[in-house]
Scaffold this active site. Sequence first.
Site, mmCIF file in Angstrom:
data_model
loop_
_atom_site.group_PDB
_atom_site.id
_atom_site.type_symbol
_atom_site.label_atom_id
_atom_site.label_comp_id
_atom_site.label_asym_id
_atom_site.label_seq_id
_atom_site.Cartn_x
_atom_site.Cartn_y
_atom_site.Cartn_z
ATOM 1 N N ASP A 110 -37.713 -17.307 -9.926
ATOM 2 C CA ASP A 110 -36.807 -17.792 -9.493
ATOM 3 C C ASP A 110 -36.478 -19.188 -10.955
ATOM 4 O OD1 ASP A 110 -36.017 -15.738 -8.387
ATOM 5 O OD2 ASP A 110 -34.877 -17.201 -7.065
ATOM 6 N N GLU B 250 -22.565 -9.603 -10.477
ATOM 7 C CA GLU B 250 -23.425 -8.848 -9.065
ATOM 8 C C GLU B 250 -23.541 -9.702 -8.117
ATOM 9 O OE1 GLU B 250 -27.384 -5.948 -8.289
ATOM 10 O OE2 GLU B 250 -27.160 -7.671 -8.975
ATOM 11 N N ARG C 38 -22.948 -8.829 -17.520
ATOM 12 C CA ARG C 38 -23.424 -9.145 -15.859
ATOM 13 C C ARG C 38 -24.023 -9.781 -15.633
ATOM 14 N NH1 ARG C 38 -27.550 -6.356 -13.510
ATOM 15 N NH2 ARG C 38 -26.349 -5.775 -11.933
ATOM 16 N N ASN D 149 -31.312 -15.245 -12.918
ATOM 17 C CA ASN D 149 -31.682 -15.629 -11.367
ATOM 18 C C ASN D 149 -33.577 -16.150 -11.499
ATOM 19 O OD1 ASN D 149 -31.968 -16.446 -8.470
ATOM 20 N ND2 ASN D 149 -32.907 -14.306 -8.446
ATOM 21 N N HIS D 150 -33.969 -15.825 -12.408
ATOM 22 C CA HIS D 150 -35.286 -15.313 -12.266
ATOM 23 C C HIS D 150 -35.779 -14.938 -14.043
ATOM 24 C CE1 HIS D 150 -33.975 -11.399 -10.524
ATOM 25 N NE2 HIS D 150 -34.117 -10.689 -11.678
ATOM 26 N N ASP E 143 -26.679 -11.102 -13.435
ATOM 27 C CA ASP E 143 -27.756 -10.347 -12.661
ATOM 28 C C ASP E 143 -28.167 -11.369 -11.317
ATOM 29 O OD1 ASP E 143 -29.952 -7.938 -11.711
ATOM 30 O OD2 ASP E 143 -30.538 -9.973 -12.397
#
Length: 605
Positions: free
Chosen positions: A178, A250, A206, A109-110, A208
Amino acid sequence: MKKPGSAIDPLWYKDAVIYELHVRTFQDSNADGIGDFPGLISRLDYLQDLGVTCLWLLPFYPSPLRDDGYDISNYTAVNPSYGTIEDFKLFLAAAHQRNMQVLIELVINHTSDQHPWFQKARHAPPGSPERDFYVWSPTDQIYKDAPIIFSDTEKSNWTWDETAKAFYWHRFFHHQPDLNFDNPAVLEEVLKAMRFWLDLGVDAFRLDAVPYLVERDGTACESLPETHHIIRTIRAAIDDGYTNRFILAEANQWPADVRPYFGNGDECNMAFHFPLMPRIYMALRQEDRLPITDIIAQTPPIPDSCQWGLFLRNHDELTLEMVSSDERDYMYFAYSADPRMRVNSGIRRRLAPLLDNNRQRIQLLNSLLLSFPGTPIVYYGDEIAMGDNIYLGDRNAVRTPMQWSSDRNAGFSTANPARLCFPVVMDPIFGYQAVNVEAELSDQSSLLHWTRNMIALRKLFRVFGRGSMEFLNPENRKVIAYIRHYDPTSRSKEDTAAHVRDLTSPGTEIVLCVANLSRFAQPVSLDLSEFAGMVPVEMLGYVPFPTITAAPYPLTLAPYSFFWLELQPAHQPRNSTEAYTSIPDEEPTLDQLTLDASTRPLNPL
Ligand code: NOJ
Ligand code: CA
């Protein structure tokens, strides 16, 4: 030719027991006060003995460490403090050799603001391909409906960048810009990084902060259709090139909102069940099963190839985003007497201190974790009842070094104590002199031994990872009771629902779990008429209980106690599991079972 993962069964993640750890705080091998891969390798025997089957590593990539590594500055390298890529490969091979799979973080995401992509982006002209890697705006007045997650530290999801002369978007810390998933080049780069680790043999990722990949004005910028499109592309890239890998979402959302992250079995294989977790603590404190039964009733069915990821604690605060504001107040009141124990919308404490270090309560909650439908995740140190340090900032309260022994620095490191990445816990109750692996290994009645036994027992049965779950409804709400049922010949979990199930089909496993949420002894009377004629066998001691009849089945439970009872056909002791095969063919007497240790599946507790 697809590249195989290390596991044999494509659905291996359903039977896994996951152990979450940070390389940084697990074991230091070179006395610099920072855990590293050689240190972790030296502790793999411990993890194998514990019985966990999959290691989830928190981010170990190069990073300024302003968010404990979730601020990544290079996706395809190892933070030099933890070792080299060669060390990582050695670790991976050593884990696989011990039949343990490895789950790592895909934090897309970032990035960190120190990532070269961001540094290029802020210097590049507006509209250039470099600038387009992140989300920029001349105004901070758009996407205003997106909540601020790190509300204790951030006042806005936009930060002005003087170099770029524009605002950039960030759902977390301001130093974590982001990425812009509207730019296909971003996804291409992310897929390259992902393939880098898959090619090395990593078994799982995972994902995130996955709900926040794409933003649209006028929405909460969460779980948008465009985000699901990205996830499907990621999953397709995995399925195209690799086998027996999985991705874990997540997504801290309500069960109905998490459901789309499984797609039609073509998005994530697993997703955390966030709302269940605080309700387990609520049920315990209220001595009432309702919070748990209620949230499970609200949990929609998921595709058969998919799985819930279950946990009691992790490296973040015990998040209270998925409860009502009244429930949040209750949780704060019940579990965080000192305001220092709170951060953002949650409580930054470990399992044992949350439960007042009460052994029965710790075991009770673990029994639920290990018997609810899903894959259990154990947070490092919780197996020995480690404590926390609420005087450390942010969520670092629960990230202190693993306590191996009563030696200097808890056996974590031989460095000067002042040099440790985080101080070890030193208080009189949870300090490393009192709580450590070495001591618990030499104490047969320790929590560590108990946990090891429970994990071993769970692994003897497929029902826990793969079976259906149905609640019984006894009048006494302080008791929670449920049937887990697995029939390997049934096509779907729905086939094992009460009205259609075949109790005699080969390989069938039926387990009755009963737990007392109260601090006082409780009687309970269960309607087990469907199983009339069957014998409940207590699974830890292999002790047969009275045969079930059409009449209500009475049980008495000590405070915070639980039973796992395998329902077996009368006069046909099963021998389908490894542990039970050593039991003679004729039905054993109670005396034989209790006296002959060789027939007992596990060490006595
Ligand atoms: C979720 C992680 O669990 C948390 O530790 C981190 O701070 C945020 N994502 C931001 O990456
Ligand atoms: Ca080190």
